[in-house]
Structures are given as C-alpha cells and as structure tokens.
Design an enzyme around this catalytic site. Structure first.
Site, PDB file in Angstrom:
ATOM      1  CG  LEU A  37      -2.083  -0.952   1.267  1.00 28.81           C
ATOM      2  CD1 LEU A  37      -2.702  -0.988   2.663  1.00 28.81           C
ATOM      3  CD2 LEU A  37      -3.142  -0.578   0.237  1.00 28.81           C
ATOM      4  CG  ASP A  38       0.766   4.225  -3.084  1.00 24.25           C
ATOM      5  OD1 ASP A  38       1.675   3.434  -3.386  1.00 24.25           O
ATOM      6  OD2 ASP A  38      -0.006   4.742  -3.920  1.00 24.25           O
ATOM      7  N   PRO A  39       2.256   4.932   1.068  1.00 22.39           N
ATOM      8  CG  PRO A  39       4.386   5.893   1.282  1.00 22.39           C
ATOM      9  CD  PRO A  39       3.447   5.274   0.277  1.00 22.39           C
ATOM     10  CB  ALA A  41      -2.995   3.580   1.075  1.00 24.70           C
TER      11      ALA A  41
END
Length: 306
Positions: A37-39, A41
C-alpha cells in the site's frame, strides 16, 4: 512461526517500514506480503511468515476492495493529494450524486489504464518514481485491468467518496484521475483504504500496536488458500510424495469433486489437516491417437506439511 497475518496498516508509514517493524517485533527473518500500500493509504495487508512465504504468489492475484476519497478540481503529478498541484479547474455547479453514479457505471468491466509515473514499475531496472523525481517522464504502455464494481457513496462539497472492487494491478489514484478528467474538472485521490483482499477482511486484521508476538493470530496455509480446490491423498501417495513422486489423479479424494479447471489444486494428508503440495493438472491429450490419462505436475511440495 509459519502462517499468514492480517495487518491493518495506518496511513503514513510505507509498507516496507511496516514489514520491517513486524520482523523486529516478532523476531522473524522470513516475511513477505501479498501486495503493498502507498504510504498515504491504510488498511489490509496480508503478511506471510516463515515457510508460508512460498505461497504468496497464490494470494496476489485475488480481487481487492478499496474505499477512497477524491478531491474534484485538482490535478497533481502523483495523482493524489501528496503530489505537486499541476492544475486547478472549476467543479461543475450542477454536479449531482446521480451523475457521478452514472459515470462510475461506465467504468465497470475491463478498462485500460496508463500506470502513473510515481509507481514502483520499472524501466530498464529503474523504478518509475525515481525517474519522476528527477523530472523525467517516459512512455508507459496501457495495461488492461478489471473493475468489478464502482460505487459512488457520497458527494460532500468537492469531495467524492467511492468504493471499488478490482483486479490485481489496478491503480485507484489513476482511476480517480481518469474519473476527474471525464468530468472535465480533474481530480486527485485524497484518501485510500483497502478493506478486502481476496477472502480476507480488514475487520479481522490487527494493528501493529496491538500485535503480541507470543499470541499471533496466524491463519494456516489451508485457511489462507481456501479459495483453491482441495483434495486429500491416499496414504500410499503421501509416502511417494515425500520421495518427490507426483501423485496420480486416482490418488486424490474425493474423486467426484475433481474440477475441470487447470489449477492449482491443494493436496493434503489423508486426514485433511496439513498442506502437502500444490499441483497443476496436465490437460487430457492423445498419443498416436490413444487417449492419455491426465497427470499432475508438482508446483510446491511441503514434505512435513504446512
């Protein structure tokens, strides 16, 4: 330690940072994940610990569900609110929830996405986000993804809340960006939370601050791979398997449940308690006009069971 851990990632740290934190806290060397997951998210991450890391590839391909918010009228270089603002455009004054829902319906099914420059995809071994940080932009071929469902949950001012169920490889921030372009005002993703990955739900996940290494809520391999067809081996076939001999179809129980698809299939001990192997059936064929019995090809073998 051996099994799968459902972790609820907070917004802020990277997935790599979180995995390293679990490694330190649980004092385990072998650990992997079934999707980052992106930071910015939050939400569900499925972590594999110990020998279970060999099974990650069979979880990666499952559909995922996300809840997200997008900010209308703003376009950024990262396609989310963490990026540099590139353009601001007025939001249509007559925009309604019904119009947004109608537009979302047109994006259900197989669609084409151009991956964003700020992504981990690589060009000549270099991640695209590193090129983007240097001010470089390269051509990215579009990729086919599938949107199983796209719900518009709310319209609050210039913020739109959505829920999307999609295939592996879908960029939700790109979906938000493209959604805004079709509206004519642009949009960027402002929040993202993964709520479902395959059969797993974030409601069953644990947060890092509540993780107790002495009592990890691990799922077994058979629980994690419950979406795959499952058969038990007759005792003689289990013995042969420990010597690297692939079983025959006749060694699988129950015989009346053999599926027609190509696999993979799970093979357990006769009691059905331990995962011994994953196999893939070779399709029926003919040799010199004579039908040949389909055989099983070993994909993964766990002689001691998982």
């Amino acid at each position: 330690m051996n099994g799968f851990l459902l972790l609820d990632k907070p917004a802020g740290p990277s997935s790599h940072t979180l995995v390293q934190a679990v490694r330190r806290q649980c004092r385990i060397r072998r650990i992997g994940h079934a999707g980052t997951l992106d930071p910015m998210a939050s939400g569900l991450m499925v972590l594999a610990l110990g020998p279970a890391t060999r099974l990650i590839e069979y979880l990666m391909a499952q559909d995922k569900t996300y809840e997200a918010s997008l900010q209308l009228g703003a376009t950024t270089d990262t396609q989310d609110s963490s990026g540099v603002l590139l353009q601001q455009r007025p939001v249509p004054a007559d925009l309604t929830l019904e119009r947004l829902q109608a537009l979302a319906a047109t994006l259900v099914g197989a669609i084409s996405q151009v991956p964003p420059m700020y992504s981990a995809l690589k060009r000549d071994g270099v991640p695209l986000y590193r090129l983007a940080r240097r001010g470089e932009e390269v051509e990215r071929p579009p990729r086919q993804v599938r949107i199983e469902s796209f719900e518009v949950l709310a319209l609050v001012g210039d913020r739109v809340d959505i829920r999307v169920r999609c295939s592996k490889g879908t960029y939700i921030r790109t979906l938000c960006h493209d959604f805004g372009e079709q509206l004519g005002c642009g949009a960027c993703m402002s929040a993202l939370r993964r709520t479902v990955s395959g059969a797993f739900s974030v409601g069953d996940a644990v947060t890092l601050d509540r993780l107790d290494p002495a009592r990890l809520p691990l799922l077994t391999a058979l629980q994690a791979l419950a979406h795959l067809p499952r058969f038990s081996l007759v005792p003689a076939a289990q013995l042969r398997l420990t010597n690297g001999v692939a079983p025959a179809l006749a060694d699988l129980q129950p015989q009346d449940a053999l599926p027609a698809d190509a696999g993979p299939w799970l093979l357990t001990d006769p009691a059905g308690k331990k995962l011994l192997a994953l196999v893939e059936p070779d399709l029926p064929a003919e040799l010199d006009g004579t039908p040949v019995e389909p055989s099983l090809r070993l994909l993964k073998v766990f002689p001691d069971g998982l």
